[in-house]
Each structure stands twice: as C-alpha cells, then as structure tokens.
Design a protein around this motif. Sequence first.
Motif: not given
Length: 106
Positions: A67-73, A88-92
């Motif tokens: 999930m962190d990779c997807v959010a960072d993307y 990124a924390d919110e987008v996760r």
Amino acid sequence: MASLDEEFLRDEEETRREIQFIREQLPSDLKEKYTDAQLTWMLDAIANYFFESGILETDDDEVDIDMDCVADYLCHQAQEDGQPALNADEVRFVVEADLDFQEQNT
C-alpha cells in the motif's frame, strides 16, 4: 452487445458508486477533503499503477500489494500531472478503500 455509450454510462455509474464507497470508508477528517474529480483521478492512477507494475498479469490467486508503494506512486504522479500535492499517509486510505471496493465487487 452494449453500445459504446452504454459502456461509458456503466463505467461512470461504477465510478460514482466507488467514490461513494470510498467516502464512507475514509476517516471523518478526509471525507470531504477530495473532490469527486480528484478521487476519480486517484482511481485512474491506482489502475495505472497496477497495470504498470505487472500485478494484473499474475496468475496467483492472492497478490501482496504494498500500500505504501501505491500511495507513493500516487503522490509522485500527482506532482507529474499537475494535481494538488497529496499526502501519502492520507492517500493510503483511498488506496485501501479502492481495494476493498474491488474485492466486494469481484
């Protein structure tokens, strides 16, 4: 066979249902933070991530998604696409809700 217009209408309706689902899953402080257009952009970016990463090509029954990779993307793509900056924390939370929606509707 459905016409192209009918397919577009179904896709739009599916996106509306997914956005509604995501809003229900988000923490209260994020429920109204993103516009429908921003959430639609995020859903498209998530789909692009899965396509580009090759996850969609696997034959495995279960796939481990970072999930962190997807959010960072998403954060990186937002910057590239001239979208408002994302956290990124919110987008996760959006990524998790999208995956939950997909699981429930498969």
